[in-house]
Each structure stands twice: as C-alpha cells, then as structure tokens.
Design a protein around this motif. Structure first.
Motif, short mmCIF file in Angstrom:
data_model
loop_
_atom_site.label_atom_id
_atom_site.label_comp_id
_atom_site.label_asym_id
_atom_site.label_seq_id
_atom_site.Cartn_x
_atom_site.Cartn_y
_atom_site.Cartn_z
N GLY A 26 39.20 50.75 32.35
CA GLY A 26 38.97 49.31 32.30
C GLY A 26 39.99 48.63 31.42
O GLY A 26 40.16 49.00 30.25
N LEU A 27 40.69 47.65 31.95
CA LEU A 27 41.74 46.96 31.20
C LEU A 27 41.17 46.24 29.98
O LEU A 27 41.66 46.38 28.86
CB LEU A 27 42.46 45.96 32.11
CG LEU A 27 43.16 46.48 33.35
CD1 LEU A 27 43.71 45.33 34.17
CD2 LEU A 27 44.27 47.45 32.96
N LEU A 96 42.62 37.82 32.32
CA LEU A 96 41.95 39.06 32.71
C LEU A 96 40.64 39.23 31.95
O LEU A 96 39.63 39.65 32.51
CB LEU A 96 42.88 40.25 32.46
CG LEU A 96 44.18 40.30 33.28
CD1 LEU A 96 45.05 41.48 32.82
CD2 LEU A 96 43.88 40.40 34.77
N GLU A 164 32.40 41.75 30.58
CA GLU A 164 33.66 42.35 31.01
C GLU A 164 33.72 42.47 32.53
O GLU A 164 32.74 42.83 33.17
CB GLU A 164 33.83 43.73 30.37
CG GLU A 164 34.01 43.70 28.87
CD GLU A 164 34.12 45.09 28.27
OE1 GLU A 164 34.16 46.06 29.06
OE2 GLU A 164 34.18 45.20 27.04
N PRO A 167 35.77 47.15 37.30
CA PRO A 167 37.05 47.66 37.81
C PRO A 167 37.42 47.13 39.20
O PRO A 167 38.59 46.90 39.49
CB PRO A 167 36.84 49.17 37.82
CG PRO A 167 35.82 49.41 36.76
CD PRO A 167 34.89 48.23 36.84
N ALA A 171 41.61 40.79 40.05
CA ALA A 171 42.34 40.44 38.83
C ALA A 171 43.44 39.44 39.09
O ALA A 171 43.72 38.58 38.26
CB ALA A 171 42.93 41.70 38.19
N THR A 189 43.16 44.25 42.21
CA THR A 189 41.98 44.41 41.35
C THR A 189 42.37 44.94 39.97
O THR A 189 43.50 45.35 39.74
CB THR A 189 40.99 45.39 41.98
OG1 THR A 189 41.62 46.68 42.06
CG2 THR A 189 40.57 44.93 43.38
N HIS A 190 41.38 44.95 39.08
CA HIS A 190 41.59 45.54 37.75
C HIS A 190 41.94 47.02 37.87
O HIS A 190 42.80 47.52 37.13
CB HIS A 190 40.34 45.35 36.89
CG HIS A 190 40.18 43.96 36.35
ND1 HIS A 190 40.41 43.63 35.05
CD2 HIS A 190 39.83 42.80 36.97
CE1 HIS A 190 40.19 42.33 34.86
NE2 HIS A 190 39.84 41.81 36.02
N GLU A 194 45.40 48.93 36.46
CA GLU A 194 45.32 50.09 35.58
C GLU A 194 46.08 51.27 36.17
O GLU A 194 46.82 51.97 35.46
CB GLU A 194 43.86 50.46 35.34
CG GLU A 194 43.70 51.66 34.42
CD GLU A 194 42.28 51.88 33.94
OE1 GLU A 194 41.95 53.03 33.57
OE2 GLU A 194 41.50 50.89 33.92
#
Length: 526
Positions: A26-27, A96, A164, A167, A171, A189-190, A194
């Motif tokens: 997870g960013l 983000l 938050e 994932p 994003a 996406t997140h 990543e």
C-alpha cells in the motif's frame, strides 16, 4: 488480465514462466509508516536542500487539508499541470493520500491535444503553475472548482488519520498516445504504481544507500515510479527539474548518485558530449531504462564505467514488464515475476522460442491488478487491448535463442519522439485544419540521435499551394514541441489501399523534396 491456469510450462510453445506474485504493502500505508517511524530519514535532495520523510509528510498533510477545504472528496479527479518541484512532489503524495485521482498533464501540451485530454477526463479541479493558467482556462471544458495555483504557504498541520485508499482503487489517469485516434487515459491503480516502483528496484538492482538521479518529468510514468522508490527500498532521490546534457555528469558526480535513467536518445546525446573528468569521476553503477541503441550500448558502458540495464513495458501493465539483468546486447530481457509474455502472429498463433519470427507482445499476469482494467471512457480501445488471452500491447517482439525478448517497435501508427509517443492522428488532425491542406500523413524517420523524427506529408487543396515554412509557423502554437515535425513534404497525391488508407511506407520509400525545420528555409532531397 490474470494468466490462464496451465500456461506456465517452459515448453517452447508457451509463454515464459515467471515466478509468482509479490505482496502489496500500500502506497499510503507505507508512506505514513515511514514518516512516523523514521521522520529524519532523507527522502530526496533538490536544489534547495534535503527533504526528510517528516518534512514531506508535513507538506503532504497541509496540502491534503487544503484540498479537503476546497471540497474535494475521494474519487474526484485532480488535473495537475506542473513542472518538477518539491511542491509538485508533495501534491502528488497528497492526492494519493486523499484517495483522489491524479491526472498528470504534460506542461508542454497545448492546442487540440490538451483540449481533448481535459474534455475526456472532466476534472473536478485543475492545479497548475502560474504561467499555465491561461492555457488551461482556454480549454473547452471548465472544471467545477476552476483552475488554480497553489498558495505560496500553507499552515502546518498535525497528521491525522484518514481513510486509506484500497490497493485496487484508482490512483491516476495517465495519458498514453493514441494510434488510430486521440490519446487515451490509462486507469492506473495504487497496486499498479506500487508494482512499477518495485519493478524499478529489480531492474536497477537497487541497494540500501543508493542514490537515484531523477530528471524525468513527474507527469510521465518513468518519473512517477521513481518518486515512489523510497517507500520500498532504502534509497534516496536527487531531484532535478529537467535534463541537461552539458551539466549531467557534473550534477550526477557532485550529488553522489549511483543510478541514472535513460530514455530514448539520452545515451546517444551523452556520448556526443565532450569528454570531461566527470565521465569517470562519479559513483554511478547502473543506467537503467529503455531504448538504448545497440551500437551505443557497449560504448556507453565503456566510456562511463557502468552497466546498462534495459527493460520493456507500458503504463497499461504497471510500467515495466521485462528486465534484462543478463546483459544480452539488444535484448529487453525476461518477464518480471508477476508477468508472463507470449508472442502471437496475426492469426493468434503463439510463436515458439525456436522461431525468430516477429509477433505482437501479449502480456498476462498472476498478480491481481498488475494489468490495467481499461482506458477511461473508451470502451472500444479497452476491448481492443484487453482480450481473453491477455493484454495486447500493440508492440512487436521476437525471441532470442536464449529465450530473452527482443523489441521491434510499435505495430500501430505512432512514433516515439523526444521520449514521448506521438500519435499520428493528433498531428494530422491539427495539420488538416489548415485552410490549404486537403489531407496529411505523419510518419517517423530515424533520428540522428535516438528514436525518431517526425515527417509530415501534406496534400494541398485544389488550386492552393503550401509553403512548408509558413505551415510550420502555423503549427507551432498548435502542437507541443515533441509533436512538431522535423520534416515537411508537399505531395500531389497519397498512395492508398483499396480501403483508402494512406500507405505511409510508400510515402517514405518515394523521393520527395522535404523542408527541414532544423535548417530554417533549406530544402533537402531525401
């Protein structure tokens, strides 16, 4: 698109077998954890000094609160048209963190291409540098919350808990060049961001204490993925606002960088610079990236005392798909652990490793979310790219006898110029608006340094004449610098197929007088 069970054989008729998925941290969770546990750890250096995780987190929280006060809510699209800076860095992280959707836009983009992009994504708000307000305000679509600049200062805030993003949450919408139509917005996406960062760590053989020189524009996936590296590896970044060939090695040397990124013609440009003491007086271990010309590969390694790590990928598949860690000259390597690659001919037949035949690169994954779910508001383009057998990249490849992938460019009608994919449609649609142009055709010709130059062919309307120099002057305010033609040829007719498609290969093969924008009003014979 996930890999189909049973296609993991290492048989020569099957895709190369990778190794398996990786854990997704997870960013936002990773950033918050590091900011709390190691606030004094240096995230990056720029011209104004060092930026610690704690400092960056404070700026991110202040920007997050500011955007919340503006009325932005998770899922809202935020267009950002800003040059590289520590403010832009913090803004990206704030977007983000808030669960907003970042829409990075090239600050050089103007005219119809920009208008199309803004109209397609319909952002809730647009944030830009001061000198770009007028450019964005002139677009047909107006964001609900307007076009704004960030305040010079924001009040310091204490970081507080926020929900938050997951994932799989969207994003960013990152634009990639259209080939038979306008540019498309990739839904990133997140998870994809990543994986992009983790792919760079593998490609560049990143180690604790390494220092990555970042000249790439943040709006490009090549720059974005590097901005996330400190979340997953104990490295530091050295940020610059642009590429400078004359100062490159001195800046790299003085900042103690261990890694540089090459795209397009960067390697050839650096080779053409005069030799200086900085050619070897540096700490660079790895030059990683894509598009290194074969004839420059070993020469670059020898002159500058480093190793080139070539890779291949697209924004649609989390940026990097393959990595050449074996130093095979001319190859883009083998798939990352979460991907499988196959080559398919026009009939969908899998090309075996034993063949040197070229085919379209098709990518599948065993990592949920590693391949994009589609292009924003473009179902037709999504269906064309995402098929039951995988992501059809539109790129051509072949197999080296070792089983490594060789890259042979785009199948479709776009040209890689100055580090950007330039759609023929976008250039031609602008040229066709000129009062004296009946139709136009854009093609790529090999450049003196890296990649391609743009050659624009135009056919005049009946009883009209076209002066290439005047046409070029007309195009200047309507095309971004990387979209502008190097050459212009005026032709009486276009060779066409029975379906009336222009045969660009025949245009390039024929002898035409061409005006060269690099030589002012001179016309040269091909």
């Amino acid at each position: 698109m996930e890999a189909t069970p049973g296609l993991r054989s290492t048989s020569s008729d099957q895709p190369y077998h990778a190794h398996g998925p990786v854990a997704i941290s997870g960013l936002v969770a990773s950033f918050k954890r590091l900011a709390k546990e190691a606030p004094n750890r240096i995230f990056a250096h720029d011209a104004d000094g060092s930026i610690s995780f704690g400092q960056l987190a404070g700026n991110v929280d202040a920007l997050a609160d500011y955007m919340n006060e503006l009325g932005l809510r998770p899922g809202d699209r935020v267009l950002v048209m800003m040059r590289n800076s520590r403010t832009t860095l913090a803004l990206i992280y704030a977007i983000l963190q808030q669960g907003l959707v970042w829409v990075p836009m090239n600050p050089l983009l103007i005219g119809p291409a920009l208008d199309h992009a803004v109209t397609l994504v319909k952002p809730t708000i647009a944030i830009c540098d001061v000198d770009l307000v007028e450019t964005l305000v002139s677009c047909e679509f107006r964001p609900n919350l307007g076009v704004i600049n960030l305040p010079d200062t924001l009040p310091a805030v204490d970081g507080h808990d926020r929900l938050e993003p997951a994932p799989q949450d969207l994003a960013a919408l990152m634009f990639t060049s259209g080939t038979t139509g306008p540019s498309k917005a990739v839904m990133v996406t997140h998870t994809m961001l990543e994986l992009a960062a983790k792919a760079v760590i593998r490609c560049a053989d990143a180690r604790e204490g390494d220092n990555f020189y970042v000249w790439e524009p943040f709006h490009h996936i090549g720059g974005t993925q590097v901005l996330l590296l400190p979340l997953f590896s104990q490295v530091v970044l050295t940020l610059r606002n642009r590429f400078s060939a004359s100062r490159f090695w001195q800046e790299v040397s003085e900042s103690g960088c261990t890694h540089i990124h090459h795209l397009g013609g960067i390697i050839q440009i650096l080779l053409r610079q005069d030799e200086t003491k900085f050619d070897r007086d540096h700490n660079v271990r790895i030059a990683w990236g894509g598009g290194c010309a074969i004839d420059a590969w070993r020469l670059f390694e020898s002159r500058f005392g480093l190793e080139i790590r070539e890779c291949y990928g697209m924004t649609e598949s989390s940026s990097l798909t393959t990595v050449n860690a074996e130093r095979l000259l001319g190859s883009v390597g083998r798939p990352l652990p979460w991907f499988e690659v196959s080559l398919k001919d026009e009939d969908g037949r899998v090309i075996p490793f034993s063949s040197d035949e070229k085919g379209q690169i098709v990518v599948t994954t065993n990592q949920p979310g590693a391949i994009f779910s589609g292009y924003f508001n473009d179902e037709a383009a999504t269906r064309e790219a995402l098929r039951p057998d995988g992501f059809h990249t539109g790129d051509l490849g072949s197999w080296h006898p070792s089983g490594m992938l060789m890259f042979h460019g785009r199948k479709s009608d776009s040209v890689r110029c100055r580090g950007e994919n330039v759609s023929a449609f976008e250039v031609e649609s602008v040229a066709n608006q000129h009062v004296d142009v009946e139709e136009s055709a854009m093609a790529g010709v090999p450049a003196e340094i890296g990649e391609y130059d743009i050659h624009l062919f135009v056919r005049p309307r009946t009883d009209a004449s076209i002066d290439p120099e005047h046409l070029y002057a007309w195009l200047l305010p309507r095309l971004a610098p990387f979209q502008r033609p190097r050459y212009i040829s005026v032709v009486p007719e276009f060779p066409k197929t029975p379906s009336h498609r222009v045969q660009k290969s025949r245009l390039l093969e024929a002898s035409h007088e061409r005006w060269d924008s690099a030589c002012s009003s001179q016309r040269v014979q091909k």
